[in-house]
Design a protein around this motif. Structure first.
Motif, PDB file in Angstrom:
ATOM      1  N   UNK A  47       0.707  -1.222  -0.137  1.00 20.48           N
ATOM      2  CA  UNK A  47       0.009   0.176  -0.016  1.00 20.48           C
ATOM      3  C   UNK A  47       0.921   1.400  -0.136  1.00 20.48           C
ATOM      4  N   UNK A  48       0.512   2.243  -0.631  1.00 19.84           N
ATOM      5  CA  UNK A  48       1.145   3.511  -0.511  1.00 19.84           C
ATOM      6  C   UNK A  48       0.512   4.547   0.421  1.00 19.84           C
ATOM      7  N   UNK A  49       1.406   5.238   1.119  1.00 18.73           N
ATOM      8  CA  UNK A  49       0.604   6.157   2.113  1.00 18.73           C
ATOM      9  C   UNK A  49       0.861   7.477   1.578  1.00 18.73           C
ATOM     10  N   UNK A  50      -0.115   8.346   1.233  1.00 16.82           N
ATOM     11  CA  UNK A  50      -0.005   9.720   0.650  1.00 16.82           C
ATOM     12  C   UNK A  50      -0.254  10.636   1.446  1.00 16.82           C
ATOM     13  N   UNK A  51       0.664  11.293   1.861  1.00 16.01           N
ATOM     14  CA  UNK A  51       0.512  12.692   2.815  1.00 16.01           C
ATOM     15  C   UNK A  51       0.394  13.827   1.908  1.00 16.01           C
ATOM     16  N   UNK A  52      -0.952  14.512   2.110  1.00 17.59           N
ATOM     17  CA  UNK A  52      -1.149  15.641   1.170  1.00 17.59           C
ATOM     18  C   UNK A  52      -1.253  16.967   2.066  1.00 17.59           C
ATOM     19  N   UNK A  53      -0.596  17.842   1.558  1.00 16.82           N
ATOM     20  CA  UNK A  53      -0.968  19.228   2.536  1.00 16.82           C
ATOM     21  C   UNK A  53      -1.516  20.359   1.490  1.00 16.82           C
ATOM     22  N   UNK A  54      -2.330  20.757   2.108  1.00 15.31           N
ATOM     23  CA  UNK A  54      -3.069  21.954   1.603  1.00 15.31           C
ATOM     24  C   UNK A  54      -1.901  23.086   1.615  1.00 15.31           C
ATOM     25  N   UNK A  55      -2.027  23.741   0.469  1.00 14.31           N
ATOM     26  CA  UNK A  55      -0.892  25.137   0.121  1.00 14.31           C
ATOM     27  C   UNK A  55      -1.994  26.169   0.513  1.00 14.31           C
ATOM     28  N   UNK A  56      -1.461  27.162   1.332  1.00 16.03           N
ATOM     29  CA  UNK A  56      -2.009  28.153   1.910  1.00 16.03           C
ATOM     30  C   UNK A  56      -1.448  29.720   1.195  1.00 16.03           C
ATOM     31  N   UNK A  57      -2.471  30.434   0.863  1.00 21.78           N
ATOM     32  CA  UNK A  57      -2.403  31.902   0.288  1.00 21.78           C
ATOM     33  C   UNK A  57      -1.137  31.931  -0.927  1.00 21.78           C
ATOM     34  N   UNK A  58      -1.377  31.179  -1.809  1.00 18.91           N
ATOM     35  CA  UNK A  58      -0.594  31.230  -3.207  1.00 18.91           C
ATOM     36  C   UNK A  58       0.816  31.405  -2.976  1.00 18.91           C
ATOM     37  N   UNK A  59       1.497  30.547  -2.199  1.00 17.40           N
ATOM     38  CA  UNK A  59       2.657  30.527  -2.092  1.00 17.40           C
ATOM     39  C   UNK A  59       3.593  30.268  -3.172  1.00 17.40           C
TER      40      UNK A  59
END
Length: 95
Positions: A47-59
């Motif tokens: 299984x793959x574990x995908x950690x997704x982070x939300x990008x904030x304020x048009x970095x």
């Protein structure tokens, strides 16, 4: 009889908890990152574990690239120190 995928997930259970806690804590220092979600993508026996982070304020993308490198370097070292390199090989980090 458990499947190979079930056995894999069971073997990775403690490493997943440790890794998830560390990456979440480490990522808090970056203002450009928002909420993290974990997606599990099963295969036949792993299984793959995908950690997704939300990008904030048009970095800017170059700043995000530097953040991604810093997180990956930190988590590689953390995985070595904590003997969870097998889990780390099954991880994808998205920004």
């Amino acid at each position: 009889m458990p499947t190979r995928l079930e056995l894999f997930k069971k073997r990775m259970e403690n490493a997943e908890k440790l890794y998830t806690r560390e990456i979440s804590n480490f990522a808090e220092k970056f203002d450009a990152l928002g909420e993290m979600t974990l997606k599990e993508i099963p295969d036949i026996d792993t299984q793959e574990y995908v950690y997704c982070f939300e990008k904030v304020n048009g970095t800017p993308q170059d700043e995000l690239d530097n953040i991604l490198l810093e997180i990956c370097d930190h988590m590689d070292e953390f995985s070595k120190v904590n003997n969870i390199e097998n889990f780390n090989r099954a991880v994808i980090i998205w920004l």
